[in-house]
Enzyme design. Structure first.
Site, PDB file in Angstrom:
ATOM      1  N   HIS A 122       0.321   0.415  -3.689  1.00 50.61           N
ATOM      2  CA  HIS A 122      -0.904   0.330  -2.854  1.00 50.61           C
ATOM      3  C   HIS A 122      -2.077  -0.024  -3.769  1.00 50.61           C
ATOM      4  CE1 HIS A 122      -4.307   2.082  -0.379  1.00 50.61           C
ATOM      5  NE2 HIS A 122      -3.206   2.017   0.566  1.00 50.61           N
ATOM      6  N   GLN A 202       3.531   8.042   1.370  1.00 49.37           N
ATOM      7  CA  GLN A 202       4.472   8.097   2.252  1.00 49.37           C
ATOM      8  C   GLN A 202       5.511   8.755   2.316  1.00 49.37           C
ATOM      9  OE1 GLN A 202       3.717   6.100   4.664  1.00 49.37           O
ATOM     10  NE2 GLN A 202       1.747   4.986   4.028  1.00 49.37           N
ATOM     11  N   CYS A 363      -3.289  -3.165   2.034  1.00 45.16           N
ATOM     12  CA  CYS A 363      -3.836  -2.819   0.778  1.00 45.16           C
ATOM     13  C   CYS A 363      -2.628  -2.997  -0.337  1.00 45.16           C
ATOM     14  CB  CYS A 363      -4.054  -1.399   0.790  1.00 45.16           C
ATOM     15  SG  CYS A 363      -5.343  -1.083   1.808  1.00 45.16           S
TER      16      CYS A 363
HETATM   17  N1  C6P Z   1      -1.846   3.595   3.096  1.00 46.73           N
HETATM   18  C1  C6P Z   1      -1.494   2.309   4.944  1.00 46.73           C
HETATM   19  O1  C6P Z   1      -1.782   1.755   6.137  1.00 46.73           O
HETATM   20  P1  C6P Z   1      -5.577   7.515   1.296  1.00 46.73           P
HETATM   21  O2  C6P Z   1      -6.209   6.210   1.847  1.00 46.73           O
HETATM   22  O3  C6P Z   1      -6.252   7.794   0.167  1.00 46.73           O
HETATM   23  O4  C6P Z   1      -5.288   8.495   2.308  1.00 46.73           O
HETATM   24  O5  C6P Z   1      -4.022   6.808   0.946  1.00 46.73           O
HETATM   25  C2  C6P Z   1      -4.024   5.593   0.146  1.00 46.73           C
HETATM   26  C3  C6P Z   1      -2.563   5.402  -0.101  1.00 46.73           C
HETATM   27  C4  C6P Z   1      -2.032   5.449  -1.105  1.00 46.73           C
HETATM   28  N2  C6P Z   1      -0.901   5.033  -1.559  1.00 46.73           N
HETATM   29  C5  C6P Z   1       0.028   4.691  -0.556  1.00 46.73           C
HETATM   30  C6  C6P Z   1       1.506   4.511  -0.613  1.00 46.73           C
HETATM   31  C7  C6P Z   1      -0.456   4.805   0.738  1.00 46.73           C
HETATM   32  O6  C6P Z   1       0.307   4.234   1.924  1.00 46.73           O
HETATM   33  C8  C6P Z   1      -2.043   4.899   1.056  1.00 46.73           C
HETATM   34  C9  C6P Z   1      -2.471   4.625   2.244  1.00 46.73           C
HETATM   35  C10 C6P Z   1      -2.370   3.424   4.450  1.00 46.73           C
HETATM   36  O7  C6P Z   1      -0.427   1.900   4.604  1.00 46.73           O
HETATM   37  C11 C6P Z   1      -3.791   3.095   4.428  1.00 46.73           C
HETATM   38  S1  C6P Z   1      -4.244   1.575   3.455  1.00 46.73           S
END
Ligand code: C6P
Length: 404
Positions: A122, A202, A363
């Site tokens: 990500h 996740q 992302c």
């Molecule tokens: N993925 C998705 O729709 P935050 O935004 O800090 O809570 O998490 C960021 C993040 C980091 N690593 C992984 C593997 C993620 O999946 C995510 C967040 C969401 O897939 C929002 S982009």
């Protein structure tokens, strides 16, 4: 006994209609819905308990401190960390990774050092390391994957060397659903003398995590992907490593003694917790974890696997649909593309039928580049989803295809 109807009844939002249709939520990888007990706990804090914590001698301040610290202990036990001071509250996964990357940039990395991340990371697990590399002259090294979305372990093994300082790897890919062999990857990294951060964003809602068994150096996650509130997250770090990192932000709570010229810092975990935190979010996260513990992560994983298997076979029957992410071990995510259908148009048409999916690059732009596609449609499943809802998704896709 896993009872999906009983679980559904705890999520008030599932009763609502979206565009006049029954609400079907398949965007769980973005954020999970919240059970009533979590919502009630946030409300109760603001309605009856509002106070700042860690700094008052009055009743509510002490009560809030106790409740907030109770969550820290619940998280310690949830992750099986040794000490609750190894649990740092942050805003979320992104904030946690930035904290570690920033610490490595200012105290651990030098020109020529290597930071290893995989193709499927990500952006939150790419950009902070790029910033660290730019500041220090360290280099980013990519761990490659194959077309199914599996890490190429042999390549990874070959890439590790004495310059590798940190491997930062996602436990479960948000776009592909791949469950990575993190235990094996951690052992290999340690043999090469590198430390390992696991992005568990996740993973926490889908599989049991034991940080001592994994022997990871850092593990990060967000409360909102675990049925908890937004704006609260966690960084687990081994005590000696957290001790060796400089503070991330300066401010109240993280200090021991301040003079105009010089500050000494508070001990762990407070050294990394500057300023008034998300108190209500932290307290309510305890409810979320208890909710998950009461159902049981093994039962959750088993139910979600059934959903995934069912959805995968139904989706594969749709003409022109290609799954992106077909790893051997997968969590409950289906990303796909359909010939002649733009994901954004599909997402919009599904929305008109009350079905929420995510469309776009999720992302993970380097991963989209790897597959040479701009975007996918992603359906991600959770404990309150049902086979009937998956039938609804499949019907919705077929209807959308006819229109496009
Ligand atoms: N993925 C998705 O729709 P935050 O935004 O800090 O809570 O998490 C960021 C993040 C980091 N690593 C992984 C593997 C993620 O999946 C995510 C967040 C969401 O897939 C929002 S982009």
């Amino acid at each position: 006994m896993f009872d999906v109807e009983k679980i559904r009844s705890q999520f008030p939002i599932l009763e609502r209609k979206i565009r006049g249709k029954n609400f079907i939520y398949f965007d769980n990888a973005a954020t999970t819905l919240k059970p009533k007990r979590v919502i009630d706990r946030v409300n109760l804090h603001y309605a009856q308990e509002s106070a700042n914590i860690h700094r008052g001698v009055h009743f509510l301040s002490e009560y809030g401190t106790m409740e907030y610290e109770k969550t820290r202990e619940t998280i310690r036990s949830f992750l099986n960390a040794k000490e609750s001071r190894e649990i740092i509250f942050t805003k979320g996964t992104t904030d946690s990774i930035n904290l570690v990357a920033n610490g490595y940039a200012s105290s651990k990395l030098k020109p020529g050092d290597e930071i290893m991340i995989s193709t499927m990371e990500h952006h939150s697990n790419i950009v902070p390391w790029q910033l660290a590399a730019e500041k220090t002259g360290a280099k980013i090294v990519e761990i490659p994957i194959n077309n199914d979305g599996d890490i190429l372990l042999e390549e990874y093994r070959k890439l590790l060397n004495e310059k590798t300082k940190i491997v930062s790897i996602v436990a479960i890919s948000n776009t592909l659903g791949t469950i990575n062999p993190i235990k094996e990857m951690i052992t290999l990294a340690h043999e090469a003398g590198a430390e390992v951060l696991v992005d568990g964003a996740q993973a926490v809602a889908h599989q049991k995590i034991d940080v001592q068994e994994l022997n990871c150096d850092y593990f990060v996650f967000s409360g909102h992907k675990l049925f908890g509130p937004t704006g609260i997250g966690v960084l687990f770090g081994k005590e000696e490593l957290l001790d060796s990192l400089p503070p991330y932000q300066g401010g109240g709570d993280m200090i021991d003694r301040v003079t105009i010229q010089k500050t000494t810092y508070n001990e762990l975990p407070f050294k990394f917790e500057a300023g008034t935190p998300n108190i209500a979010g932290g307290i309510a996260l305890n409810e979320a974890i208890e909710f998950v513990n009461e159902i049981g992560l093994d039962e959750i994983a088993q139910y979600e696997q059934t959903l995934l298997d069912y959805a995968t076979s139904k989706l594969m029957d749709i003409d022109g649909l290609t799954l992106i992410g077909t790893a051997k071990k997968k969590a409950s995510v289906n990303s796909f593309i359909i010939d002649g259908v733009h994901p954004h148009d599909l997402g919009t048409l599904l929305d008109q039928q009350g079905i929420a999916v995510r469309t776009g690059h999720h992302c993970t732009q380097p991963l989209m580049d790897f597959y040479n596609i701009p975007a996918t449609t992603r359906a991600s499943y959770s404990i309150y989803n049902t086979m009937e809802e998956i039938d609804g998704l499949v019907m919705g896709i077929k209807k959308a295809k006819e229109l496009l």
